[in-house]
Design a protein around this motif. Sequence first.
Motif, mmCIF file in Angstrom:
data_model
loop_
_atom_site.group_PDB
_atom_site.id
_atom_site.type_symbol
_atom_site.label_atom_id
_atom_site.label_comp_id
_atom_site.label_asym_id
_atom_site.label_seq_id
_atom_site.Cartn_x
_atom_site.Cartn_y
_atom_site.Cartn_z
ATOM 1 N N TYR A 107 5.067 -14.939 57.202
ATOM 2 C CA TYR A 107 4.948 -13.919 58.191
ATOM 3 C C TYR A 107 3.913 -15.266 59.046
ATOM 4 C CZ TYR A 107 5.705 -9.410 56.249
ATOM 5 O OH TYR A 107 5.955 -8.431 55.840
ATOM 6 N N LYS A 108 3.954 -15.634 60.298
ATOM 7 C CA LYS A 108 3.197 -15.311 61.333
ATOM 8 C C LYS A 108 2.325 -14.993 61.983
ATOM 9 C CE LYS A 108 5.860 -19.972 60.367
ATOM 10 N NZ LYS A 108 4.714 -20.986 60.106
ATOM 11 N N LYS A 109 1.763 -15.803 63.338
ATOM 12 C CA LYS A 109 1.003 -14.253 64.212
ATOM 13 C C LYS A 109 1.484 -13.614 65.314
ATOM 14 C CE LYS A 109 -3.190 -14.236 66.009
ATOM 15 N NZ LYS A 109 -4.713 -13.828 65.545
ATOM 16 N N ASP A 110 2.584 -14.226 65.251
ATOM 17 C CA ASP A 110 3.392 -13.401 66.473
ATOM 18 C C ASP A 110 5.266 -13.129 66.024
ATOM 19 O OD1 ASP A 110 4.380 -16.511 66.404
ATOM 20 O OD2 ASP A 110 4.299 -16.134 68.224
ATOM 21 N N GLU A 111 5.581 -13.871 64.138
ATOM 22 C CA GLU A 111 7.596 -13.777 64.218
ATOM 23 C C GLU A 111 6.410 -13.485 62.811
ATOM 24 O OE1 GLU A 111 9.809 -16.354 64.951
ATOM 25 O OE2 GLU A 111 8.885 -17.849 64.844
ATOM 26 N N VAL A 112 8.333 -12.781 62.130
ATOM 27 C CA VAL A 112 8.222 -12.760 60.752
ATOM 28 C C VAL A 112 9.423 -13.079 60.425
ATOM 29 C CG1 VAL A 112 8.246 -11.574 58.899
ATOM 30 C CG2 VAL A 112 6.837 -11.010 60.488
ATOM 31 N N ILE A 113 9.891 -14.586 59.985
ATOM 32 C CA ILE A 113 11.467 -15.627 59.575
ATOM 33 C C ILE A 113 11.324 -15.242 57.893
ATOM 34 C CG2 ILE A 113 12.260 -17.404 59.200
ATOM 35 C CD1 ILE A 113 9.668 -18.383 60.858
ATOM 36 N N LEU A 114 12.715 -14.582 58.415
ATOM 37 C CA LEU A 114 13.629 -14.015 56.896
ATOM 38 C C LEU A 114 14.384 -15.135 56.585
ATOM 39 C CD1 LEU A 114 13.850 -12.070 54.487
ATOM 40 C CD2 LEU A 114 15.407 -10.481 55.909
ATOM 41 N N SER A 115 14.394 -16.133 55.583
ATOM 42 C CA SER A 115 15.127 -17.281 55.207
ATOM 43 C C SER A 115 16.256 -16.655 54.516
ATOM 44 C CB SER A 115 14.775 -18.311 55.106
ATOM 45 O OG SER A 115 14.230 -18.982 56.068
ATOM 46 N N VAL A 116 17.735 -16.712 54.871
ATOM 47 C CA VAL A 116 18.432 -16.136 54.386
ATOM 48 C C VAL A 116 20.395 -16.320 53.698
ATOM 49 C CG1 VAL A 116 18.625 -14.163 55.720
ATOM 50 C CG2 VAL A 116 19.112 -13.263 53.529
ATOM 51 N N LYS A 117 20.943 -16.578 53.214
ATOM 52 C CA LYS A 117 22.361 -17.343 53.540
ATOM 53 C C LYS A 117 23.062 -16.243 54.063
ATOM 54 C CE LYS A 117 23.090 -17.897 49.039
ATOM 55 N NZ LYS A 117 23.288 -17.911 47.901
ATOM 56 N N ILE A 118 23.737 -16.238 54.904
ATOM 57 C CA ILE A 118 24.554 -15.731 55.695
ATOM 58 C C ILE A 118 25.386 -14.921 54.761
ATOM 59 C CG2 ILE A 118 26.292 -17.277 55.753
ATOM 60 C CD1 ILE A 118 26.617 -16.683 59.081
ATOM 61 N N GLN A 119 25.830 -14.880 53.713
ATOM 62 C CA GLN A 119 26.606 -13.998 52.769
ATOM 63 C C GLN A 119 26.180 -12.756 51.962
ATOM 64 O OE1 GLN A 119 26.860 -17.235 52.505
ATOM 65 N NE2 GLN A 119 29.412 -17.668 52.835
ATOM 66 N N GLU A 120 24.359 -13.424 52.362
ATOM 67 C CA GLU A 120 23.460 -12.025 52.396
ATOM 68 C C GLU A 120 23.729 -10.563 53.059
ATOM 69 O OE1 GLU A 120 21.209 -12.440 48.902
ATOM 70 O OE2 GLU A 120 20.974 -14.935 49.207
ATOM 71 N N LEU A 121 24.075 -11.452 54.385
ATOM 72 C CA LEU A 121 23.471 -9.708 55.233
ATOM 73 C C LEU A 121 25.115 -9.702 55.826
ATOM 74 C CD1 LEU A 121 21.783 -12.305 57.676
ATOM 75 C CD2 LEU A 121 21.001 -10.646 55.580
ATOM 76 N N PHE A 122 26.324 -9.828 54.748
ATOM 77 C CA PHE A 122 27.205 -9.201 55.702
ATOM 78 C C PHE A 122 26.924 -7.356 54.754
ATOM 79 C CE2 PHE A 122 30.298 -13.535 54.313
ATOM 80 C CZ PHE A 122 29.847 -13.729 55.302
ATOM 81 N N GLY A 123 27.475 -6.658 55.924
ATOM 82 C CA GLY A 123 27.469 -5.897 56.063
ATOM 83 C C GLY A 123 26.737 -4.725 56.656
ATOM 84 N N LEU A 124 25.530 -5.978 56.940
ATOM 85 C CA LEU A 124 24.309 -5.308 58.297
ATOM 86 C C LEU A 124 25.020 -5.723 59.326
ATOM 87 C CD1 LEU A 124 21.391 -4.829 57.866
ATOM 88 C CD2 LEU A 124 20.834 -7.452 57.916
ATOM 89 N N LEU A 125 23.956 -4.337 59.921
ATOM 90 C CA LEU A 125 24.609 -4.234 61.535
ATOM 91 C C LEU A 125 23.769 -4.827 62.605
ATOM 92 C CD1 LEU A 125 26.054 -0.669 60.909
ATOM 93 C CD2 LEU A 125 27.069 -2.654 61.029
ATOM 94 N N GLU A 126 22.544 -4.374 62.095
ATOM 95 C CA GLU A 126 21.642 -5.503 63.104
ATOM 96 C C GLU A 126 20.561 -6.117 63.063
ATOM 97 O OE1 GLU A 126 19.051 -0.898 63.986
ATOM 98 O OE2 GLU A 126 20.932 -1.057 64.895
#
Length: 187
Positions: A107-126
């Motif tokens: 969590y930052k003041k103006d954004e929230v960063i999620l560091s994630v391996k690309i393979q873990e997002l397969f199936g995510l549409l947006e």
Amino acid sequence: VWKNYIAENGLSVLPWTEEVENFRMRSEFLRSLGENLPPLNEEYLLPNISNWLLPFLSSIRKISELKNINLLTILQSMYTYEQLQVISKEAPDRYEVPSGSNIRPEYKKDEVILSVKIQELFGLLETPSIASGRMKLTLQLLSPSQRPIQTTKDLVGFWDKTYLEVKKELAGRYPKHPWPDNPRLAQ
């Protein structure tokens, strides 16, 4: 005595663990979006230690014992049950990705960063969002070796425009990892 000591030396004498700092950042993030929550910034906390901290220090006799206080519980005592529920729901400590992993957002003041391996997002549409959809997560996409390869708030655009280039570059380096042609439909 404690009031003077902390006033002279600052809040850094308290045990600001990663867990405590994470709670503080989540609360401050929601405050920046307009949620009615107690401030946890130094400008508020330092001059008001009599209200939120000193009642918990009555049994503390030595400076070394300050490291043993439960600062998270002390800070959370400033909130109502409902406010703590808002933080838990709107600014989660962990975010579950399609692979099932629960990843801690930064969590930052103006954004929230999620560091994630690309393979873990397969199936995510947006691009996922938090705070009832008010804030899209900034995705720091990682290679299988946990190295950043792309940062985006537009997952749809990444899948459409950039993924095939990334796949070409990384599939040879990481042949044991899946690189589907259509990551939206992959598991």
